[in-house]
Design an enzyme around this catalytic site. Structure first.
Site, PDB file in Angstrom:
ATOM      1  N   ARG A  44     -15.754 -12.781 -19.739  1.00 28.37           N
ATOM      2  CA  ARG A  44     -15.274 -11.483 -19.282  1.00 28.37           C
ATOM      3  C   ARG A  44     -16.218 -10.203 -19.434  1.00 28.37           C
ATOM      4  O   ARG A  44     -16.396  -9.614 -18.582  1.00 28.37           O
ATOM      5  CB  ARG A  44     -13.879 -11.328 -19.726  1.00 28.37           C
ATOM      6  CG  ARG A  44     -12.896 -12.341 -19.204  1.00 28.37           C
ATOM      7  CD  ARG A  44     -11.611 -11.668 -19.462  1.00 28.37           C
ATOM      8  NE  ARG A  44     -10.574 -12.862 -19.029  1.00 28.37           N
ATOM      9  CZ  ARG A  44      -9.282 -12.403 -19.096  1.00 28.37           C
ATOM     10  NH1 ARG A  44      -8.744 -11.666 -19.789  1.00 28.37           N
ATOM     11  NH2 ARG A  44      -8.538 -13.443 -18.808  1.00 28.37           N
ATOM     12  N   ASP A 156       1.474   0.951 -20.385  1.00 27.82           N
ATOM     13  CA  ASP A 156       0.555  -0.166 -20.560  1.00 27.82           C
ATOM     14  C   ASP A 156      -0.875   0.384 -21.176  1.00 27.82           C
ATOM     15  O   ASP A 156      -1.271   1.736 -20.914  1.00 27.82           O
ATOM     16  CB  ASP A 156       0.045  -0.916 -19.498  1.00 27.82           C
ATOM     17  CG  ASP A 156      -0.391  -2.386 -19.882  1.00 27.82           C
ATOM     18  OD1 ASP A 156       0.364  -3.379 -19.767  1.00 27.82           O
ATOM     19  OD2 ASP A 156      -1.472  -2.497 -20.094  1.00 27.82           O
TER      20      ASP A 156
HETATM   21  C1  LIG Z   1       1.198 -10.585 -20.504  1.00 25.36           C
HETATM   22  S1  LIG Z   1       1.557  -8.963 -20.095  1.00 25.36           S
HETATM   23  C2  LIG Z   1       3.330  -8.606 -20.260  1.00 25.36           C
HETATM   24  C3  LIG Z   1       3.989  -8.081 -19.052  1.00 25.36           C
HETATM   25  C4  LIG Z   1       5.334  -7.960 -18.808  1.00 25.36           C
HETATM   26  N1  LIG Z   1       6.004  -7.082 -20.185  1.00 25.36           N
HETATM   27  C5  LIG Z   1       6.124  -9.180 -18.900  1.00 25.36           C
HETATM   28  O1  LIG Z   1       6.790  -9.742 -19.833  1.00 25.36           O
HETATM   29  O2  LIG Z   1       5.806  -9.953 -17.811  1.00 25.36           O
HETATM   30  C6  LIG Z   1       1.063  -7.972 -21.636  1.00 25.36           C
HETATM   31  C7  LIG Z   1       0.710  -6.571 -21.357  1.00 25.36           C
HETATM   32  O3  LIG Z   1       0.497  -5.883 -22.637  1.00 25.36           O
HETATM   33  C8  LIG Z   1      -0.446  -5.048 -22.459  1.00 25.36           C
HETATM   34  N2  LIG Z   1      -0.948  -4.476 -24.102  1.00 25.36           N
HETATM   35  C9  LIG Z   1      -1.671  -5.432 -24.754  1.00 25.36           C
HETATM   36  N3  LIG Z   1      -2.163  -4.560 -25.789  1.00 25.36           N
HETATM   37  C10 LIG Z   1      -1.322  -3.397 -25.903  1.00 25.36           C
HETATM   38  C11 LIG Z   1      -1.527  -2.329 -26.653  1.00 25.36           C
HETATM   39  N4  LIG Z   1      -1.975  -2.010 -27.790  1.00 25.36           N
HETATM   40  N5  LIG Z   1      -0.731  -0.940 -26.145  1.00 25.36           N
HETATM   41  C12 LIG Z   1      -0.372  -1.188 -24.977  1.00 25.36           C
HETATM   42  N6  LIG Z   1      -0.192  -2.179 -24.016  1.00 25.36           N
HETATM   43  C13 LIG Z   1      -0.734  -3.288 -24.346  1.00 25.36           C
HETATM   44  C14 LIG Z   1      -1.503  -5.592 -21.623  1.00 25.36           C
HETATM   45  O4  LIG Z   1      -2.548  -4.788 -21.251  1.00 25.36           O
HETATM   46  C15 LIG Z   1      -0.585  -6.367 -20.685  1.00 25.36           C
HETATM   47  O5  LIG Z   1      -0.724  -5.851 -19.588  1.00 25.36           O
END
Ligand SMILES: C[S@@+](CC[C@H](N)C(=O)[O-])C[C@H]1O[C@@H](n2cnc3c(N)ncnc32)[C@H](O)[C@@H]1O
Length: 285
Positions: A44, A156
């Site tokens: 990536r 996010d």
């Molecule tokens: C797998 S997705 C989950 C999406 C949704 N909540 C669901 O359950 O389908 C995880 C999300 O967490 C966000 N994320 C990861 N670390 C984070 C942080 N420190 N602060 C805010 N968002 C974060 C990522 O960018 C990603 O969009």
């Protein structure tokens, strides 16, 4: 016949490079990666290094460190986070909202016309979760509301995910768990097999960038419901614990906290009361 393009060569990622990436992810975002993510990280980030016209990861990290604007850190996290999500994921959460949470909230709103309903999707990815919430709210409260009185916030860390969320255009596969009624009420065909969320649903949601690892969140008022599902899986136990306590501070007494079904909160460290798998409540009226 046209020759197939050679696959782009992935740049070598040394132990020092990998440790730098792992420390940055942990220190700035609370995200923990094991050694098994090496191939993914190299793949990536190679694309980004080449895009910038740089020759190695070492050069890229120098560039990243020198960028005080935070823009490159944002690019870096955009590339390394997984934004996988889909509409109506973990359907029983939405069933619980319909059967238990929303009737209770409606009662509160009927009793107090100034009652401010507030819900937060923390780690909203490209918006699938919060738009499902918006649709469930719209079904429940009816179209008479324009949604601005149903305070739906979605945050996010990834600007790329937030941009896609605001656009609200999705491949059909992302909608496959939704009922036919919801699909036809709340989406418009957008060509090429894509579907766009209806404007009245988009209007209901405020999207903001927020790092959940921030020391303080910029919210004056607490929430009735917080969804933080499939986000904490990336964090270590200490970060998870401090995050759960921060969420607790931001939930109204009697309000709810939803996590992903594959996640758990150790009982000894849980300020909430357990309701059912992946659903917690803050004690209160
Ligand atoms: C797998 S997705 C989950 C999406 C949704 N909540 C669901 O359950 O389908 C995880 C999300 O967490 C966000 N994320 C990861 N670390 C984070 C942080 N420190 N602060 C805010 N968002 C974060 C990522 O960018 C990603 O969009």
């Amino acid at each position: 016949m046209e020759k197939a393009k050679p696959a782009e060569e992935v740049l070598p990622l040394s132990d020092t490079d990998y440790n730098f990436v792992a420390s940055l992810l942990y220190d700035r975002f609370g995200i923990q990666i094991g050694s098994q993510k090496r191939v993914l990280v190299a793949g990536r980030l190679t694309k980004r290094v080449r895009q910038l016209g740089l020759a190695s990861f070492a050069e890229y990290f120098t560039y990243l460190r020198a960028d005080n604007s935070g823009n490159e850190l944002s690019e870096f996290i955009n590339r390394l986070t997984t934004n996988h999500s889909f509409f109506c994921r973990e359907k029983d959460h939405y069933d619980f909202l319909r059967s238990t949470v929303l009737p209770d909230l409606k009662g509160r709103m009927d009793r107090d016309p100034r009652y401010e309903l507030r819900m937060w999707s923390a780690g909203c990815a490209a918006g699938e979760e919060v738009y499902t919430l918006a649709m469930v709210l719209r079904d429940f409260f009816g179209p008479s509301t324009d949604g601005s009185d149903l305070g739906l916030l979605a945050t996010d860390i990834s600007l790329q995910a937030l941009k896609a969320a605001k656009e609200g255009i999705y491949a059909a596969a992302k909608l496959s768990e939704l009922s036919t009624a919801m699909r036809s009420s709340y989406f418009r065909p957008a060509g090429a097999g894509l579907f766009e969320v209806a404007p009245e649903v988009k209007r209901m949601v405020l999207f903001k960038r927020l790092n959940l690892m921030a020391e303080k969140y910029p919210f004056k008022n607490p929430f009735d419901v917080i969804f933080c599902r499939n986000v904490m899986i990336y964090f270590d136990q200490a970060s998870r614990s401090s995050l759960i306590h921060s969420f607790y501070e931001h939930v109204k007494p009697g309000g709810y906290f939803f996590i992903g079904h594959s996640e758990t909160i150790p009982r000894a460290d849980c300020p909430f009361e357990y309701v059912q798998p992946a659903i917690y409540r803050k004690r209160g009226p």
